[in-house]
Scaffold this motif. Structure first.
Motif, PDB file in Angstrom:
ATOM      1  N   GLN A 170      11.382  10.302  -6.126  1.00 54.32           N
ATOM      2  CA  GLN A 170      12.301   9.784  -6.086  1.00 54.32           C
ATOM      3  C   GLN A 170      12.944   9.794  -4.260  1.00 54.32           C
ATOM      4  OE1 GLN A 170      17.059   9.956  -7.763  1.00 54.32           O
ATOM      5  NE2 GLN A 170      15.396   8.955  -9.059  1.00 54.32           N
ATOM      6  N   ALA A 171      13.232  11.105  -4.086  1.00 56.87           N
ATOM      7  CA  ALA A 171      13.834  11.752  -3.031  1.00 56.87           C
ATOM      8  C   ALA A 171      13.380  11.147  -1.898  1.00 56.87           C
ATOM      9  CB  ALA A 171      13.799  13.045  -2.683  1.00 56.87           C
ATOM     10  N   TYR A 172      11.759  10.640  -1.449  1.00 52.52           N
ATOM     11  CA  TYR A 172      10.837  10.210  -0.900  1.00 52.52           C
ATOM     12  C   TYR A 172      11.467   8.792  -0.399  1.00 52.52           C
ATOM     13  CZ  TYR A 172       7.735   8.508   2.285  1.00 52.52           C
ATOM     14  OH  TYR A 172       6.550   7.560   2.881  1.00 52.52           O
ATOM     15  N   LEU A 173      11.484   8.000  -0.950  1.00 53.56           N
ATOM     16  CA  LEU A 173      11.733   6.491  -1.595  1.00 53.56           C
ATOM     17  C   LEU A 173      13.072   6.670  -0.934  1.00 53.56           C
ATOM     18  CD1 LEU A 173      10.822   5.298  -5.384  1.00 53.56           C
ATOM     19  CD2 LEU A 173       9.993   5.036  -2.630  1.00 53.56           C
ATOM     20  N   THR A 174      14.488   7.387  -1.146  1.00 51.26           N
ATOM     21  CA  THR A 174      15.282   7.430  -0.686  1.00 51.26           C
ATOM     22  C   THR A 174      15.586   7.828   0.835  1.00 51.26           C
ATOM     23  OG1 THR A 174      16.333   7.873  -2.868  1.00 51.26           O
ATOM     24  CG2 THR A 174      17.663   8.259  -0.971  1.00 51.26           C
TER      25      THR A 174
ATOM     26  N   ALA B 213      -0.691   7.788  -3.689  1.00 55.61           N
ATOM     27  CA  ALA B 213      -0.711   7.975  -4.557  1.00 55.61           C
ATOM     28  C   ALA B 213       0.566   6.874  -5.297  1.00 55.61           C
ATOM     29  CB  ALA B 213       0.116   9.344  -4.739  1.00 55.61           C
ATOM     30  N   PRO B 214       0.590   6.587  -6.288  1.00 57.19           N
ATOM     31  CA  PRO B 214       1.793   5.914  -6.511  1.00 57.19           C
ATOM     32  C   PRO B 214       2.975   6.467  -6.156  1.00 57.19           C
ATOM     33  CG  PRO B 214      -0.268   5.611  -7.858  1.00 57.19           C
ATOM     34  CD  PRO B 214      -0.327   6.603  -7.804  1.00 57.19           C
ATOM     35  N   LEU B 215       4.735   5.988  -5.728  1.00 52.86           N
ATOM     36  CA  LEU B 215       5.576   6.199  -6.306  1.00 52.86           C
ATOM     37  C   LEU B 215       6.457   5.256  -7.140  1.00 52.86           C
ATOM     38  CD1 LEU B 215       5.616   6.091  -2.428  1.00 52.86           C
ATOM     39  CD2 LEU B 215       6.712   7.841  -3.403  1.00 52.86           C
TER      40      LEU B 215
ATOM     41  N   ALA C  25       0.909  -0.951   0.338  1.00 52.05           N
ATOM     42  CA  ALA C  25       0.122   0.190   0.128  1.00 52.05           C
ATOM     43  C   ALA C  25       0.627   1.079   0.200  1.00 52.05           C
ATOM     44  CB  ALA C  25      -0.956   0.656   1.367  1.00 52.05           C
ATOM     45  N   ASP C  26       2.426   1.182   0.327  1.00 52.05           N
ATOM     46  CA  ASP C  26       2.838   2.986   0.888  1.00 52.05           C
ATOM     47  C   ASP C  26       3.182   2.782  -0.477  1.00 52.05           C
ATOM     48  OD1 ASP C  26       2.923   2.774   3.590  1.00 52.05           O
ATOM     49  OD2 ASP C  26       4.099   1.423   3.705  1.00 52.05           O
ATOM     50  N   TRP C  27       3.712   1.668  -1.463  1.00 48.88           N
ATOM     51  CA  TRP C  27       3.957   1.646  -3.291  1.00 48.88           C
ATOM     52  C   TRP C  27       3.096   2.915  -4.091  1.00 48.88           C
ATOM     53  CZ3 TRP C  27       9.099   2.158  -5.233  1.00 48.88           C
ATOM     54  CH2 TRP C  27       9.500   0.842  -4.677  1.00 48.88           C
ATOM     55  N   GLY C  28       1.682   2.001  -3.476  1.00 52.06           N
ATOM     56  CA  GLY C  28       0.954   2.531  -4.472  1.00 52.06           C
ATOM     57  C   GLY C  28      -0.100   2.208  -5.096  1.00 52.06           C
ATOM     58  N   VAL C  29      -1.104   1.702  -5.928  1.00 48.78           N
ATOM     59  CA  VAL C  29      -1.453   1.216  -6.789  1.00 48.78           C
ATOM     60  C   VAL C  29      -1.415   1.231  -8.039  1.00 48.78           C
ATOM     61  CG1 VAL C  29      -3.325  -0.392  -7.521  1.00 48.78           C
ATOM     62  CG2 VAL C  29      -3.177  -0.707  -5.163  1.00 48.78           C
ATOM     63  N   ILE C  30      -1.231   1.020  -8.970  1.00 51.02           N
ATOM     64  CA  ILE C  30      -0.399   1.321 -10.546  1.00 51.02           C
ATOM     65  C   ILE C  30      -1.355   1.082 -11.936  1.00 51.02           C
ATOM     66  CG2 ILE C  30       1.745   2.198 -10.175  1.00 51.02           C
ATOM     67  CD1 ILE C  30       2.126   0.089 -12.242  1.00 51.02           C
ATOM     68  N   SER C  31      -2.193  -0.160 -11.076  1.00 48.52           N
ATOM     69  CA  SER C  31      -3.209  -0.832 -12.560  1.00 48.52           C
ATOM     70  C   SER C  31      -4.530  -0.219 -12.821  1.00 48.52           C
ATOM     71  CB  SER C  31      -2.938  -2.098 -11.987  1.00 48.52           C
ATOM     72  OG  SER C  31      -3.481  -2.992 -10.696  1.00 48.52           O
ATOM     73  N   GLU C  32      -4.702   0.371 -11.333  1.00 48.15           N
ATOM     74  CA  GLU C  32      -6.536   0.493 -11.259  1.00 48.15           C
ATOM     75  C   GLU C  32      -6.469   1.700 -10.069  1.00 48.15           C
ATOM     76  OE1 GLU C  32      -9.261  -2.553  -9.948  1.00 48.15           O
ATOM     77  OE2 GLU C  32      -6.915  -3.789  -9.451  1.00 48.15           O
ATOM     78  N   THR C  33      -8.170   2.677 -10.152  1.00 50.28           N
ATOM     79  CA  THR C  33      -8.023   3.401  -9.134  1.00 50.28           C
ATOM     80  C   THR C  33      -8.415   2.521  -8.085  1.00 50.28           C
ATOM     81  OG1 THR C  33      -8.733   4.796 -10.415  1.00 50.28           O
ATOM     82  CG2 THR C  33      -9.409   5.124  -8.237  1.00 50.28           C
ATOM     83  N   VAL C  34      -8.006   2.976  -6.456  1.00 51.57           N
ATOM     84  CA  VAL C  34      -8.597   2.076  -5.655  1.00 51.57           C
ATOM     85  C   VAL C  34      -9.086   3.064  -4.679  1.00 51.57           C
ATOM     86  CG1 VAL C  34      -7.984   0.604  -3.452  1.00 51.57           C
ATOM     87  CG2 VAL C  34      -6.487  -0.165  -5.803  1.00 51.57           C
TER      88      VAL C  34
END
Length: 300
Positions: A92-96, A73-75, A59-68
């Motif tokens: 990118q900065a947030y993931l890092t 928001a997808p990272l 869930a932290d990554w966010g879903v890209i294939s559809e609207t949930v």
């Protein structure tokens, strides 16, 4: 030999090889999975990135294939110019900032490739999650330019986030192309047939929208004991066609992977693996990918 590269302040925790090959590390500035992909040609090189998030949930990554509904928001590992979720940081900065570790590989288009992450290198990621995060999990995505896959757990020791727990040792992914243009990165569900089915406690199950993961996990306490190898093997193939309309064949091998043992899968694709072994497989680990507008000449 595989060399490791690290920028100040970034973690460098993984050593990565292509199974059966010797990887030669290259500078990430040139060999960058965040460049805009060129048109792929069968048998030529392509760069593929993977990102590993200690303590990061799907869930932290966010879903890209559809609207949930109410989804994050997808990272995207290559996005550097936005303000993700009003944090003041790009994706990118947030993931890092969350301790995500990046890796990049040079693969041969339409050769069945195996990306190996050693258990001894995955363990520090889990230790980081166990020590610093609220969830005892490690998640991962594949990425290339503006494309990424959905997230998968490679380690889950927390039933709050997955049904079943353990260390995942096999994943399979497909790079989808149309006339050589990359269109999608997709995981192929491995199923839990080899560990007793969905009811088994070792079956790591997660469903997000219409995307589902079913992966057999190895019991953590057995990793490294009596020869038990908890290293992660990620098999990657291609579907669609190249810039000249030549069809790719390795995607069907990935889709049929559950019908074979790993050994018989290799036996049934010796031609592809021989080609892979004769090529140079490069990997660069631990350095934040940079964003560029074009790919290196000769490589998609």
């Amino acid at each position: 030999m595989v060399k490791l590269y690290q920028k100040p302040g970034l973690q460098c925790l993984l050593s990565v090889v292509i199974a059966g090959l010797v990887g030669t590390a290259l500078g990430l500035g040139m060999y960058d999975p965040c460049t805009t992909p060129g048109l792929a040609t069968k048998g030529k090189g392509i760069y593929l990135g993977m990102a590993f998030w200690p303590g990061g949930t799907i869930a932290d990554w966010g879903v890209i294939s559809e609207t949930v509904a109410n989804a994050t928001a997808p990272l995207y590992p290559c996005t550097t110019s936005n303000n993700w979720n009003e944090t003041g940081l790009s994706d990118q900065a947030y993931l890092t900032s969350q301790g995500v570790v990046f890796a990049t590989f040079e693969l041969e288009v339409d050769s069945l490739m195996s990306l190996r992450i050693n258990y001894t290198d995955t363990l520090p990621l889990y230790t980081t999650a166990y020590t610093n995060a609220s969830a005892s999990i490690v998640s991962a995505v594949m990425f290339r330019g503006g494309f990424r896959s959905e997230a998968r757990y490679i380690v889950s020791e927390d039933t709050a986030y997955s049904t079943g727990v353990g260390w995942v040792t096999s994943l399979a992914g497909i790079m989808k192309f149309s006339k050589g243009a990359l269109t999608y990165l997709q995981w192929n569900d491995m199923t839990c047939n080899k560990c007793g089915g969905k009811s088994n406690a070792r079956c790591i199950q997660v469903t997000t929208g219409t995307d589902a993961q079913h992966s057999c996990g190895t019991v953590a306490s057995t990793c490294g004991v009596n020869g038990t190898d908890c290293s992660l093997q990620t098999y990657v193939g291609a579907s669609g066609d190249d810039r000249y309309g030549v069809a790719f064949n390795s995607g069907w091998m990935i889709q049929e992977i559950n019908r074979f043992s790993v050994l018989s899968l290799y036996d049934n694709s010796k031609e592809d693996l021989t080609s892979a072994e004769s090529s140079t497989a490069d990997s660069v680990i631990g350095e934040t990918p940079t964003t560029s507008s074009s790919s290196t000449s000769g490589v998609a």
